[in-house]
Design a protein around this motif. Structure first.
Motif, PDB file in Angstrom:
ATOM      1  N   GLU A 126      43.478  40.926  34.585  1.00 22.40           N
ATOM      2  CA  GLU A 126      44.002  39.626  35.039  1.00 22.40           C
ATOM      3  C   GLU A 126      42.588  38.902  35.555  1.00 22.40           C
ATOM      4  O   GLU A 126      41.766  39.724  35.869  1.00 22.40           O
ATOM      5  N   PRO A 127      42.705  37.357  35.765  1.00 24.41           N
ATOM      6  CA  PRO A 127      41.485  36.726  36.410  1.00 24.41           C
ATOM      7  C   PRO A 127      41.079  37.352  37.771  1.00 24.41           C
ATOM      8  O   PRO A 127      41.881  37.990  38.634  1.00 24.41           O
ATOM      9  N   GLY A 128      39.845  37.587  38.015  1.00 25.94           N
ATOM     10  CA  GLY A 128      39.225  38.174  39.012  1.00 25.94           C
ATOM     11  C   GLY A 128      39.056  39.721  39.176  1.00 25.94           C
ATOM     12  O   GLY A 128      39.084  40.241  40.306  1.00 25.94           O
ATOM     13  N   HIS A 129      39.397  40.348  37.748  1.00 28.19           N
ATOM     14  CA  HIS A 129      39.189  41.767  37.945  1.00 28.19           C
ATOM     15  C   HIS A 129      38.329  42.305  36.801  1.00 28.19           C
ATOM     16  O   HIS A 129      38.593  43.272  36.180  1.00 28.19           O
ATOM     17  N   SER A 130      37.209  41.626  36.742  1.00 27.37           N
ATOM     18  CA  SER A 130      36.177  41.870  35.585  1.00 27.37           C
ATOM     19  C   SER A 130      35.407  43.056  36.246  1.00 27.37           C
ATOM     20  O   SER A 130      35.333  43.404  37.341  1.00 27.37           O
ATOM     21  N   PRO A 131      34.590  43.676  35.385  1.00 22.84           N
ATOM     22  CA  PRO A 131      33.481  44.655  35.915  1.00 22.84           C
ATOM     23  C   PRO A 131      32.621  44.025  36.930  1.00 22.84           C
ATOM     24  O   PRO A 131      32.183  44.870  38.017  1.00 22.84           O
ATOM     25  N   LEU A 132      32.288  42.818  36.769  1.00 20.75           N
ATOM     26  CA  LEU A 132      31.323  42.143  37.532  1.00 20.75           C
ATOM     27  C   LEU A 132      32.171  42.099  38.788  1.00 20.75           C
ATOM     28  O   LEU A 132      31.599  42.140  40.129  1.00 20.75           O
ATOM     29  N   ASP A 133      33.430  41.549  38.989  1.00 19.15           N
ATOM     30  CA  ASP A 133      34.040  41.344  40.211  1.00 19.15           C
ATOM     31  C   ASP A 133      34.344  42.872  40.984  1.00 19.15           C
ATOM     32  O   ASP A 133      34.299  43.020  42.299  1.00 19.15           O
ATOM     33  N   TRP A 134      34.449  43.867  40.097  1.00 16.83           N
ATOM     34  CA  TRP A 134      34.583  45.096  40.720  1.00 16.83           C
ATOM     35  C   TRP A 134      33.286  45.690  41.382  1.00 16.83           C
ATOM     36  O   TRP A 134      33.163  45.956  42.598  1.00 16.83           O
ATOM     37  N   ALA A 135      32.141  45.321  40.896  1.00 17.38           N
ATOM     38  CA  ALA A 135      30.780  45.659  41.362  1.00 17.38           C
ATOM     39  C   ALA A 135      30.824  44.891  42.587  1.00 17.38           C
ATOM     40  O   ALA A 135      30.117  45.305  43.694  1.00 17.38           O
ATOM     41  N   ARG A 136      31.104  43.573  42.848  1.00 20.28           N
ATOM     42  CA  ARG A 136      30.858  42.745  43.906  1.00 20.28           C
ATOM     43  C   ARG A 136      31.962  43.518  45.075  1.00 20.28           C
ATOM     44  O   ARG A 136      31.520  43.568  46.262  1.00 20.28           O
ATOM     45  N   LEU A 137      33.412  43.687  44.618  1.00 26.11           N
ATOM     46  CA  LEU A 137      34.247  44.118  45.745  1.00 26.11           C
ATOM     47  C   LEU A 137      33.634  45.740  46.131  1.00 26.11           C
ATOM     48  O   LEU A 137      33.908  45.928  47.340  1.00 26.11           O
ATOM     49  N   LYS A 138      33.222  46.313  45.394  1.00 27.95           N
ATOM     50  CA  LYS A 138      32.896  47.459  45.807  1.00 27.95           C
ATOM     51  C   LYS A 138      31.596  47.842  46.885  1.00 27.95           C
ATOM     52  O   LYS A 138      31.397  48.760  47.723  1.00 27.95           O
ATOM     53  N   THR A 139      30.686  46.678  46.702  1.00 33.45           N
ATOM     54  CA  THR A 139      29.524  46.557  47.713  1.00 33.45           C
ATOM     55  C   THR A 139      30.170  45.824  49.074  1.00 33.45           C
ATOM     56  O   THR A 139      29.151  45.751  49.990  1.00 33.45           O
ATOM     57  N   THR A 140      31.189  45.056  48.911  1.00 35.11           N
ATOM     58  CA  THR A 140      31.647  44.353  50.167  1.00 35.11           C
ATOM     59  C   THR A 140      32.745  44.868  51.030  1.00 35.11           C
ATOM     60  O   THR A 140      32.879  44.408  52.126  1.00 35.11           O
ATOM     61  N   ASP A 155      35.666  48.318  52.250  1.00 36.34           N
ATOM     62  CA  ASP A 155      35.631  49.590  52.258  1.00 36.34           C
ATOM     63  C   ASP A 155      36.924  49.970  51.257  1.00 36.34           C
ATOM     64  O   ASP A 155      37.894  49.344  51.527  1.00 36.34           O
ATOM     65  N   LEU A 156      36.686  50.765  50.369  1.00 40.87           N
ATOM     66  CA  LEU A 156      37.809  50.856  49.524  1.00 40.87           C
ATOM     67  C   LEU A 156      38.326  52.402  49.489  1.00 40.87           C
ATOM     68  O   LEU A 156      38.938  52.842  48.649  1.00 40.87           O
ATOM     69  N   ARG A 157      38.320  52.970  50.819  1.00 45.14           N
ATOM     70  CA  ARG A 157      38.600  54.494  50.864  1.00 45.14           C
ATOM     71  C   ARG A 157      39.963  54.322  51.320  1.00 45.14           C
ATOM     72  O   ARG A 157      40.286  55.536  51.794  1.00 45.14           O
TER      73      ARG A 157
END
Length: 178
Positions: free
Chosen positions: A75-89, A91-93
Motif C-alpha cells: 500500500e502507499p506509505g508502506h515502502s522500505p523507506l517508510d519503514w525505516a522512517r517509522l522505526k526511528t520515530t 515506539d513499535l513494541r
C-alpha cells in the motif's frame, strides 16, 4: 605440415578435402589433449572442439525453473523507506517498556493480526507494526506468528539482517518453559 603435431592433427592437416575445416593456427591445451587422447580417426568440429565432448546443456528456457516467491504490492506509505522512517520515530513494541522473558506458551498467545509476535534467534519481536511493510505480504509473516520463526526466516531469506530490520520491535528474549 607440422611434424611436431599429434597424428590426428597431422591427418587433418594433410587432407585436401573441402568439407574439412583446417586446424586453427594454434590449438589450446584442451583441444590438443582431446585430439591426442582420442582415436586417430577423430576430427575437430568447426568450433575447434573434439566430437567426444560433453553434450550441450539445454537452454535455460528448457530447464525446470523453481517456483519463485511472489512479492505483493504494498500500500502507499508502506515502502522500505517508510519503514525505516517509522522505526526511528515511533515506539513499535506495543506498550512493552522493558525486555521480557517470553516462554513458548506465552509466545503462542500472540498469533493474531492485531497482536503478532515471533521469536528469531532467541529474540522475541512484536511484528504487528511490520506486517503491512513485509514484501512477501501479511500471510507470509503470519506463518510464524506466535511461534519460533528462526528456521523459516533463514530458509526464506538468509541474507536479511533481522536485527537491523526489526530491532526496534524487540520485546524480549525467548526462554524455555520452566
Amino acid at each position: 605440415m607440422d611434424e611436431m603435431a599429434p597424428p590426428a592433427i597431422r591427418a587433418i592437416l594433410s587432407e585436401d578435402d573441402d568439407d574439412h575445416v583446417p586446424m586453427f593456427p594454434s590449438a589450446n591445451s584442451a583441444q590438443r589433449h582431446a585430439v591426442s587422447g582420442s582415436a586417430p580417426s577423430s576430427r575437430l568440429h568447426p568450433s575447434g572442439m573434439n566430437s567426444l565432448r560433453a553434450p550441450v546443456e539445454p537452454a535455460p528456457s528448457q530447464l525446470e525453473v523453481p517456483m519463485r516467491r511472489q512479492k505483493v504490492i504494498l500500500e502507499p506509505g508502506h515502502s522500505p523507506l517508510d519503514w525505516a522512517r517509522l522505526k526511528t520515530t515511533t515506539d513499535l513494541r506495543g506498550g512493552v517498556s522493558t525486555l521480557l522473558r517470553v516462554t513458548p506458551s506465552q509466545l503462542k498467545q500472540h498469533n493474531r493480526l492485531d497482536d503478532a509476535w515471533t521469536a528469531i534467534q532467541g529474540k522475541v519481536y512484536n511484528m504487528t507494526p511490520y506486517l503491512k511493510f513485509h514484501p512477501g505480504g501479511v500471510d507470509q509473516l503470519m506463518r510464524i506468528a506466535g511461534r519460533d520463526g528462526t528456521r523459516l526466516f533463514f530458509a526464506t531469506h538468509p541474507w536479511v539482517n533481522v536485527d537491523a530490520l526489526i530491532d526496534s520491535t524487540m520485546v524480549g528474549v525467548f526462554v524455555p518453559e520452566s
